[in-house]
Design a protein around this motif. Sequence first.
Motif, PDB file in Angstrom:
ATOM      1  N   VAL A  36      29.644  25.762  33.208  1.00 27.12           N
ATOM      2  CA  VAL A  36      28.599  25.553  34.587  1.00 27.12           C
ATOM      3  C   VAL A  36      29.606  25.582  36.015  1.00 27.12           C
ATOM      4  CG1 VAL A  36      27.207  24.027  35.856  1.00 27.12           C
ATOM      5  CG2 VAL A  36      27.135  24.006  33.576  1.00 27.12           C
ATOM      6  N   LEU A  37      29.451  26.477  36.654  1.00 32.42           N
ATOM      7  CA  LEU A  37      30.093  26.962  37.904  1.00 32.42           C
ATOM      8  C   LEU A  37      29.623  25.911  39.068  1.00 32.42           C
ATOM      9  CD1 LEU A  37      30.494  30.713  37.609  1.00 32.42           C
ATOM     10  CD2 LEU A  37      31.782  28.943  36.711  1.00 32.42           C
ATOM     11  N   THR A  38      30.789  25.622  39.940  1.00 30.80           N
ATOM     12  CA  THR A  38      30.371  24.644  40.992  1.00 30.80           C
ATOM     13  C   THR A  38      30.189  25.790  42.223  1.00 30.80           C
ATOM     14  OG1 THR A  38      32.638  24.784  41.752  1.00 30.80           O
ATOM     15  CG2 THR A  38      32.039  22.876  40.505  1.00 30.80           C
ATOM     16  N   GLU A  39      29.588  25.349  43.230  1.00 33.37           N
ATOM     17  CA  GLU A  39      29.519  26.099  44.365  1.00 33.37           C
ATOM     18  C   GLU A  39      30.728  26.688  44.876  1.00 33.37           C
ATOM     19  OE1 GLU A  39      26.673  27.318  46.190  1.00 33.37           O
ATOM     20  OE2 GLU A  39      25.459  26.109  44.583  1.00 33.37           O
ATOM     21  N   GLU A  40      31.681  26.192  45.014  1.00 33.08           N
ATOM     22  CA  GLU A  40      32.952  26.815  45.254  1.00 33.08           C
ATOM     23  C   GLU A  40      33.503  28.054  44.398  1.00 33.08           C
ATOM     24  OE1 GLU A  40      37.441  25.129  45.675  1.00 33.08           O
ATOM     25  OE2 GLU A  40      35.772  23.721  46.686  1.00 33.08           O
ATOM     26  N   GLN A  41      33.191  27.698  43.172  1.00 36.73           N
ATOM     27  CA  GLN A  41      33.603  28.822  42.152  1.00 36.73           C
ATOM     28  C   GLN A  41      32.774  29.859  42.361  1.00 36.73           C
ATOM     29  OE1 GLN A  41      33.138  26.297  38.571  1.00 36.73           O
ATOM     30  NE2 GLN A  41      35.537  26.420  38.289  1.00 36.73           N
ATOM     31  N   MET A  42      31.505  29.972  42.546  1.00 36.85           N
ATOM     32  CA  MET A  42      30.462  30.939  42.808  1.00 36.85           C
ATOM     33  C   MET A  42      30.998  31.644  44.310  1.00 36.85           C
ATOM     34  SD  MET A  42      26.956  29.591  41.297  1.00 36.85           S
ATOM     35  CE  MET A  42      26.731  27.887  42.073  1.00 36.85           C
ATOM     36  N   GLU A  43      31.311  31.187  45.103  1.00 42.09           N
ATOM     37  CA  GLU A  43      31.629  31.592  46.418  1.00 42.09           C
ATOM     38  C   GLU A  43      32.814  32.409  46.312  1.00 42.09           C
ATOM     39  OE1 GLU A  43      31.929  28.740  49.498  1.00 42.09           O
ATOM     40  OE2 GLU A  43      29.622  28.154  49.386  1.00 42.09           O
ATOM     41  N   GLN A  44      33.765  31.920  45.602  1.00 39.83           N
ATOM     42  CA  GLN A  44      35.014  32.648  45.309  1.00 39.83           C
ATOM     43  C   GLN A  44      34.946  33.963  44.363  1.00 39.83           C
ATOM     44  OE1 GLN A  44      37.989  31.973  46.428  1.00 39.83           O
ATOM     45  NE2 GLN A  44      38.963  33.944  45.508  1.00 39.83           N
ATOM     46  N   ILE A  45      33.936  33.997  43.421  1.00 41.00           N
ATOM     47  CA  ILE A  45      33.424  35.081  42.570  1.00 41.00           C
ATOM     48  C   ILE A  45      32.875  35.994  43.543  1.00 41.00           C
ATOM     49  CG2 ILE A  45      31.738  35.707  40.838  1.00 41.00           C
ATOM     50  CD1 ILE A  45      32.507  33.117  39.164  1.00 41.00           C
ATOM     51  N   ASN A  46      32.020  35.583  44.286  1.00 42.49           N
ATOM     52  CA  ASN A  46      31.083  36.462  45.311  1.00 42.49           C
ATOM     53  C   ASN A  46      32.259  37.029  46.337  1.00 42.49           C
ATOM     54  OD1 ASN A  46      28.768  36.243  44.417  1.00 42.49           O
ATOM     55  ND2 ASN A  46      28.161  34.490  45.610  1.00 42.49           N
ATOM     56  N   PHE A  47      32.978  36.403  46.764  1.00 42.35           N
ATOM     57  CA  PHE A  47      34.172  36.926  47.513  1.00 42.35           C
ATOM     58  C   PHE A  47      34.926  37.964  47.081  1.00 42.35           C
ATOM     59  CE2 PHE A  47      38.383  36.693  49.640  1.00 42.35           C
ATOM     60  CZ  PHE A  47      38.147  37.099  50.872  1.00 42.35           C
ATOM     61  N   THR A  48      35.581  37.697  45.824  1.00 43.96           N
ATOM     62  CA  THR A  48      36.404  38.734  45.146  1.00 43.96           C
ATOM     63  C   THR A  48      35.499  39.612  44.416  1.00 43.96           C
ATOM     64  OG1 THR A  48      37.548  36.583  44.223  1.00 43.96           O
ATOM     65  CG2 THR A  48      37.828  38.819  42.975  1.00 43.96           C
ATOM     66  N   LEU A  49      34.366  39.907  44.392  1.00 43.18           N
ATOM     67  CA  LEU A  49      33.327  40.801  43.950  1.00 43.18           C
ATOM     68  C   LEU A  49      33.287  41.884  45.217  1.00 43.18           C
ATOM     69  CD1 LEU A  49      30.462  39.471  41.783  1.00 43.18           C
ATOM     70  CD2 LEU A  49      32.161  41.064  41.174  1.00 43.18           C
ATOM     71  N   ILE A  50      32.995  41.160  46.238  1.00 44.54           N
ATOM     72  CA  ILE A  50      32.879  42.209  47.575  1.00 44.54           C
ATOM     73  C   ILE A  50      34.069  42.894  47.740  1.00 44.54           C
ATOM     74  CG2 ILE A  50      32.175  42.017  49.901  1.00 44.54           C
ATOM     75  CD1 ILE A  50      29.841  41.806  48.019  1.00 44.54           C
ATOM     76  N   GLU A  51      35.268  41.932  47.792  1.00 43.19           N
ATOM     77  CA  GLU A  51      36.511  42.533  48.139  1.00 43.19           C
ATOM     78  C   GLU A  51      36.909  43.777  47.315  1.00 43.19           C
ATOM     79  OE1 GLU A  51      41.147  41.241  48.437  1.00 43.19           O
ATOM     80  OE2 GLU A  51      39.560  39.656  48.190  1.00 43.19           O
ATOM     81  N   ALA A  52      36.639  43.438  45.689  1.00 49.28           N
ATOM     82  CA  ALA A  52      36.827  44.506  44.757  1.00 49.28           C
ATOM     83  C   ALA A  52      36.190  45.815  45.242  1.00 49.28           C
ATOM     84  CB  ALA A  52      36.856  44.121  43.613  1.00 49.28           C
ATOM     85  N   LEU A  53      34.996  45.720  45.437  1.00 50.81           N
ATOM     86  CA  LEU A  53      33.959  46.783  45.861  1.00 50.81           C
ATOM     87  C   LEU A  53      34.203  47.415  46.798  1.00 50.81           C
ATOM     88  CD1 LEU A  53      31.324  48.004  45.152  1.00 50.81           C
ATOM     89  CD2 LEU A  53      30.101  46.557  46.609  1.00 50.81           C
ATOM     90  N   HIS A  54      34.818  46.702  48.020  1.00 48.61           N
ATOM     91  CA  HIS A  54      35.061  47.679  49.293  1.00 48.61           C
ATOM     92  C   HIS A  54      36.519  48.287  49.142  1.00 48.61           C
ATOM     93  CE1 HIS A  54      31.710  46.667  51.441  1.00 48.61           C
ATOM     94  NE2 HIS A  54      31.661  45.186  51.133  1.00 48.61           N
TER      95      HIS A  54
END
Length: 110
Positions: A36-54
């Motif tokens: 189970v992921l915390t809100e902070e971990q989910m935000e970090q995953i989203n940030f890393t996904l967007i950075e890797a995409l761009h």
Amino acid sequence: METRGMKKWRPFATMPEQYIGLKEMINKQAEVAQPVLTEEQMEQINFTLIEALHTNKQVYLTYYKKGQCITETGFIQFVDSLGNLFIFIDDVFELKNKMRLSELIDVRLA
């Protein structure tokens, strides 16, 4: 006199269901619960996904599938946060894989 060769092992090969059942039991013992992921971990995953995409950088994806945590390397091609899915291209076979964002455990830039 003729040797028996491999004939002596034939009785054990007539029960393939037993081997399938044993393999399933071993796999069930190796299963882990989905973390189970915390809100902070989910935000970090989203940030890393967007950075890797761009930036089109390679990432290490760790995801949960059928009781196992699997890590692969690849490139993010598409992220749909409203549809809860993303598409990544794996590094080995260069295949497109569609996955749900809820299956992700960790994303790190390579």
